[in-house]
Design a protein around this motif. Structure first.
Motif, short mmCIF file in Angstrom:
data_model
loop_
_atom_site.label_atom_id
_atom_site.label_comp_id
_atom_site.label_asym_id
_atom_site.label_seq_id
_atom_site.Cartn_x
_atom_site.Cartn_y
_atom_site.Cartn_z
N GLY A 1 0.78 -1.22 0.00
CA GLY A 1 0.00 0.00 0.00
C GLY A 1 0.81 1.27 0.00
N ARG A 2 2.09 1.18 0.32
CA ARG A 2 3.00 2.33 0.35
C ARG A 2 4.40 1.81 0.64
NH1 ARG A 2 1.25 6.45 4.04
NH2 ARG A 2 3.40 7.19 4.20
N LEU A 3 5.37 2.69 0.63
CA LEU A 3 6.73 2.33 1.01
C LEU A 3 7.32 3.50 1.77
CD1 LEU A 3 8.65 -0.07 0.72
CD2 LEU A 3 9.65 1.04 -1.27
N ASP A 4 7.75 3.23 3.01
CA ASP A 4 8.29 4.27 3.88
C ASP A 4 9.77 4.10 4.17
OD1 ASP A 4 5.65 5.61 4.70
OD2 ASP A 4 5.29 3.51 5.18
N HIS B 1 18.90 13.87 -1.02
CA HIS B 1 17.50 13.61 -0.65
C HIS B 1 17.07 14.18 0.70
CE1 HIS B 1 17.16 11.16 -4.20
NE2 HIS B 1 18.23 10.47 -3.84
N ALA B 2 17.96 14.90 1.39
CA ALA B 2 17.58 15.45 2.70
C ALA B 2 16.40 16.39 2.60
CB ALA B 2 18.78 16.16 3.33
N ALA B 3 16.38 17.24 1.58
CA ALA B 3 15.30 18.21 1.45
C ALA B 3 13.95 17.56 1.19
CB ALA B 3 15.62 19.20 0.33
N GLU B 4 13.98 16.29 0.77
CA GLU B 4 12.74 15.55 0.53
C GLU B 4 12.28 14.77 1.77
OE1 GLU B 4 12.76 14.14 -3.96
OE2 GLU B 4 14.60 13.49 -2.92
N GLY B 5 13.05 14.88 2.85
CA GLY B 5 12.72 14.13 4.05
C GLY B 5 13.10 12.68 3.96
N ILE B 6 14.01 12.33 3.05
CA ILE B 6 14.50 10.95 2.93
C ILE B 6 15.88 10.91 3.57
CG2 ILE B 6 15.16 9.09 1.36
CD1 ILE B 6 13.13 10.27 -0.66
N LEU B 7 15.98 10.23 4.69
CA LEU B 7 17.23 10.14 5.43
C LEU B 7 17.94 8.84 5.07
CD1 LEU B 7 16.02 11.33 8.96
CD2 LEU B 7 16.53 12.67 6.91
N VAL B 8 19.23 8.95 4.77
CA VAL B 8 19.99 7.81 4.27
C VAL B 8 21.18 7.57 5.20
CG1 VAL B 8 21.11 6.77 2.27
CG2 VAL B 8 19.34 8.52 1.94
N THR B 9 21.26 6.38 5.76
CA THR B 9 22.34 6.03 6.67
C THR B 9 22.93 4.67 6.29
OG1 THR B 9 20.72 5.11 8.21
CG2 THR B 9 21.46 7.38 8.62
N CYS B 10 23.98 4.30 7.00
CA CYS B 10 24.71 3.08 6.64
C CYS B 10 25.21 2.40 7.91
CB CYS B 10 25.89 3.46 5.75
SG CYS B 10 26.93 2.09 5.21
N ALA C 1 14.85 2.45 -7.66
CA ALA C 1 13.47 2.02 -7.83
C ALA C 1 12.59 2.45 -6.66
CB ALA C 1 13.41 0.50 -7.99
N ALA C 2 13.18 2.57 -5.47
CA ALA C 2 12.40 2.82 -4.26
C ALA C 2 12.17 4.30 -3.97
CB ALA C 2 13.08 2.18 -3.06
N VAL C 3 13.11 5.16 -4.32
CA VAL C 3 13.00 6.57 -3.95
C VAL C 3 11.69 7.22 -4.41
CG1 VAL C 3 13.97 8.88 -4.44
CG2 VAL C 3 15.44 7.06 -3.54
N PRO C 4 11.22 6.96 -5.63
CA PRO C 4 9.93 7.57 -6.00
C PRO C 4 8.78 7.17 -5.07
CG PRO C 4 11.06 6.80 -7.96
CD PRO C 4 11.85 6.29 -6.79
N HIS C 5 8.81 5.97 -4.54
CA HIS C 5 7.77 5.54 -3.60
C HIS C 5 7.92 6.27 -2.26
CE1 HIS C 5 6.21 2.39 -6.19
NE2 HIS C 5 7.45 2.02 -6.44
N LEU C 6 9.17 6.50 -1.82
CA LEU C 6 9.38 7.26 -0.59
C LEU C 6 8.94 8.71 -0.77
CD1 LEU C 6 12.87 5.94 0.62
CD2 LEU C 6 10.59 5.02 1.07
N ARG C 7 9.22 9.27 -1.95
CA ARG C 7 8.74 10.63 -2.23
C ARG C 7 7.22 10.69 -2.14
NH1 ARG C 7 12.57 11.43 -7.56
NH2 ARG C 7 14.35 12.44 -6.51
N ALA C 8 6.57 9.69 -2.69
CA ALA C 8 5.10 9.66 -2.67
C ALA C 8 4.57 9.55 -1.25
CB ALA C 8 4.59 8.49 -3.51
#
Length: 264
Positions: free
Chosen positions: A90-93, A182-191, A133-140
């Motif tokens: 139903g979504r991807l967070d 992607h920080a400005a989009e609220g997508i936080l990326v860590t490792c 492939a996943a980032v557009p779903h996180l943006r949505a």
């Protein structure tokens, strides 16, 4: 300056995609996420183990679990699988890129182009393809989290493993580049950078009788400050923290989960 978008994690667990989910760190992460209320999408190329993981998590009841078989090196297959899992959940967070391969290849002369290309394809390009492939779903979804799984050998060198070290170092660089983008989009990326963890991949490396494997084993014997390998659940716990509200001010961070392996 751009204000980051609202994070789904501030509202509680959402839907997470985990690669390499059929075993090891990926399976432990998927299990912990499901226990904490996340809907979980499982992605792995091993259909038999993937089916077993799906059955186990599904038997635990809600929240929902879905699975798709795909090789992370196959761009078209990854796109289809990620889109399918996002649709079924139903979504991807959030995304956890845990798929990877190891193996000693020898020094750069002994490492064949075929083994170099396959290691880079799985351990680095696969992370890029799944993220792409996943980032557009996180943006949505209005933002989200991406956690890449590198290795202590993304931070330091290893004997007989130029392809693996290069790939895992690349994952750290990719983490930082994506954090900036992607920080400005609220997508936080860590490792996270696990040290030796008791997984099928580690057991296979211990069974490797090559000169490179023996040299690395001798070089790093007793290196962990906490003694012996960690558990997949140790890494999964750190990943769960990075997916949650207490990590809302972390992006571009690289965390060693290695029992002090790189500290000594």
């Amino acid at each position: 300056m751009h204000e980051p978008a609202a994070h789904r994690d501030e509202l509680g667990a959402g839907a997470v995609l985990v690669t390499g989910a059929a075993s090891g760190i990926g399976l432990a992460t998927a299990t912990r996420c499901h226990e904490q209320g996340w809907a979980v999408g499982l992605l792995d190329r091993d259909e038999e183990r993937l089916g077993a993981a799906l059955a186990t998590l599904g038997a635990a009841g809600a929240p929902p679990v879905a699975a798709e078989a795909a090789d992370v090196t196959d761009a078209a297959g990854v796109q289809v699988a990620v889109d399918a899992l996002a649709g079924r959940l139903g979504r991807l967070d959030a995304v956890v890129n845990a798929a990877g391969i190891g193996g000693y290849t020898g020094d750069v002369v002994a490492t064949t182009p075929e083994r170099w290309e396959r290691t880079i394809a799985v351990d680095l390009t696969g992370v890029y393809l799944v993220s792409r492939a996943a980032v557009p779903h996180l943006r949505a979804a209005g933002g989200g989290r991406i956690v890449h799984v590198s290795s202590q050998f993304g931070l330091v060198g290893a004997a007989g493993s130029p392809a693996y070290v290069a790939a895992k170092s690349g994952v750290i660089g990719l983490t930082r580049a994506m954090a900036v983008d992607h920080a400005a989009e609220g997508i936080l990326v860590t490792c996270v950078c696990p040290g030796p963890i008791d997984t099928p991949m580690l057991r296979a490396s211990h069974a490797d009788g090559s000169v490179a494997a023996r040299a690395e084993s001798e070089r790093t014997a007793h290196r962990s400050l906490l003694g012996g390998p960690g558990r997949p659940e140790d890494v999964a716990g750190t990943v769960l923290f990075l997916l949650g509200p207490d990590a809302a001010h972390l992006t571009g961070a690289v965390l060693a989960v290695d029992g002090g392996w790189t500290a000594g």
